[in-house]
Design an enzyme around this catalytic site. Structure first.
Site, PDB file in Angstrom:
ATOM      1  N   ASP A  12       0.842  -1.184   0.000  1.00  0.00           N
ATOM      2  CA  ASP A  12       0.000   0.000   0.000  1.00  0.00           C
ATOM      3  C   ASP A  12       0.882   1.241   0.000  1.00  0.00           C
ATOM      4  O   ASP A  12       2.030   1.201   0.458  1.00  0.00           O
ATOM      5  CB  ASP A  12      -0.943   0.026   1.210  1.00  0.00           C
ATOM      6  CG  ASP A  12      -2.155   0.934   0.992  1.00  0.00           C
ATOM      7  OD1 ASP A  12      -2.404   1.339  -0.164  1.00  0.00           O
ATOM      8  OD2 ASP A  12      -2.847   1.243   1.967  1.00  0.00           O
ATOM      9  N   GLY A  13       0.339   2.308  -0.519  1.00  0.00           N
ATOM     10  CA  GLY A  13       1.013   3.594  -0.516  1.00  0.00           C
ATOM     11  C   GLY A  13       0.052   4.658  -0.033  1.00  0.00           C
ATOM     12  O   GLY A  13      -1.170   4.494  -0.134  1.00  0.00           O
ATOM     13  N   GLU A  50       2.376   3.770  -4.036  1.00  0.00           N
ATOM     14  CA  GLU A  50       1.769   2.464  -4.338  1.00  0.00           C
ATOM     15  C   GLU A  50       2.750   1.607  -5.139  1.00  0.00           C
ATOM     16  O   GLU A  50       2.947   0.427  -4.844  1.00  0.00           O
ATOM     17  CB  GLU A  50       0.463   2.637  -5.125  1.00  0.00           C
ATOM     18  CG  GLU A  50      -0.650   3.315  -4.367  1.00  0.00           C
ATOM     19  CD  GLU A  50      -1.421   2.398  -3.431  1.00  0.00           C
ATOM     20  OE1 GLU A  50      -1.060   1.221  -3.273  1.00  0.00           O
ATOM     21  OE2 GLU A  50      -2.416   2.881  -2.848  1.00  0.00           O
ATOM     22  N   ASP A  73      -4.321  -2.486  -3.465  1.00  0.00           N
ATOM     23  CA  ASP A  73      -5.588  -1.792  -3.667  1.00  0.00           C
ATOM     24  C   ASP A  73      -5.461  -0.687  -4.717  1.00  0.00           C
ATOM     25  O   ASP A  73      -6.374   0.095  -4.921  1.00  0.00           O
ATOM     26  CB  ASP A  73      -6.139  -1.245  -2.343  1.00  0.00           C
ATOM     27  CG  ASP A  73      -5.260  -0.175  -1.714  1.00  0.00           C
ATOM     28  OD1 ASP A  73      -4.260   0.257  -2.330  1.00  0.00           O
ATOM     29  OD2 ASP A  73      -5.569   0.240  -0.585  1.00  0.00           O
ATOM     30  N   HIS A 123      -9.213  -0.382   2.476  1.00  0.00           N
ATOM     31  CA  HIS A 123      -9.980   0.051   3.652  1.00  0.00           C
ATOM     32  C   HIS A 123     -11.263  -0.771   3.815  1.00  0.00           C
ATOM     33  O   HIS A 123     -12.312  -0.242   4.149  1.00  0.00           O
ATOM     34  CB  HIS A 123     -10.284   1.544   3.584  1.00  0.00           C
ATOM     35  CG  HIS A 123      -9.067   2.366   3.313  1.00  0.00           C
ATOM     36  ND1 HIS A 123      -8.108   2.590   4.273  1.00  0.00           N
ATOM     37  CD2 HIS A 123      -8.625   2.978   2.191  1.00  0.00           C
ATOM     38  CE1 HIS A 123      -7.131   3.320   3.742  1.00  0.00           C
ATOM     39  NE2 HIS A 123      -7.425   3.569   2.492  1.00  0.00           N
ATOM     40  N   ASP A 133      -1.385  -0.179   5.009  1.00  0.00           N
ATOM     41  CA  ASP A 133      -1.847   1.207   5.054  1.00  0.00           C
ATOM     42  C   ASP A 133      -1.283   1.910   6.287  1.00  0.00           C
ATOM     43  O   ASP A 133      -0.779   3.037   6.195  1.00  0.00           O
ATOM     44  CB  ASP A 133      -3.372   1.265   5.057  1.00  0.00           C
ATOM     45  CG  ASP A 133      -3.884   2.698   5.118  1.00  0.00           C
ATOM     46  OD1 ASP A 133      -3.631   3.460   4.167  1.00  0.00           O
ATOM     47  OD2 ASP A 133      -4.522   3.064   6.128  1.00  0.00           O
TER      48      ASP A 133
END
Length: 160
Positions: A12-13, A50, A73, A123, A133
């Site tokens: 994740d970023g 990301e 994501d 999320h 995250d």
């Protein structure tokens, strides 16, 4: 000769302000072992982070020809591979492509392994995605909020 077990890479970023302080988070899982990675920059974008999360995870793999399942994501990253955008960008010499420095860094890593990208909803309670995250936010805007001086993102440039 026995096959090596598959590797699961969760990434994740995050960027606060986009551009703004940002970070990446990655978790590598393989045969019961787990490694977390994160880092942050003073000014960057969400898409850069990301993609950098994926790159950092792949760079941490110690052997060639690994079977890697990447969970992200980011539609930007996943679609670039799964929809063939990256191949088109490469053929055109990365003209007018955002983040060419990172995509060019990614390509040899991608070709080194047998990689499958999986998009997951962000999320949405996915444990590894939520952890990534948190790693990304803590490394970027979280660190900046604590007064920690973050390094510049060497490839980030303002676009007009």
């Amino acid at each position: 000769m026995s096959e090596r077990p598959p590797i699961f890479l969760y990434t994740d970023g995050a960027s606060s302000g986009n551009p703004g302080p940002g970070g990446y988070g990655a978790i590598l899982k393989c045969a019961g072992f787990e490694k977390e990675m994160s880092g942050g920059f003073e000014k960057t974008t969400n898409n850069r982070m990301e993609l950098l999360a994926v790159i950092k995870g792949l760079e941490a793999i110690k052997w060639d020809k690994a079977v890697v399942h990447i969970f992200s994501d980011s539609t930007y990253v996943v679609n670039a591979i799964n929809k063939g955008w990256l191949a088109t960008w490469e053929k055109k010499g990365f003209a007018k492509v955002k983040n060419p420095d990172l995509w060019q860094r990614f390509i040899p890593l991608y070709r080194r392994h047998d990689i499958t990208f999986h998009w997951i909803k962000g999320h949405a309670g996915h444990p590894e995605n939520e952890r990534c995250d948190a790693l990304a936010v803590n490394a970027g805007s979280g660190a900046a909020a604590k007064g920690i001086k973050l390094p510049p993102d060497p490839g980030y440039t303002e676009t007009v």
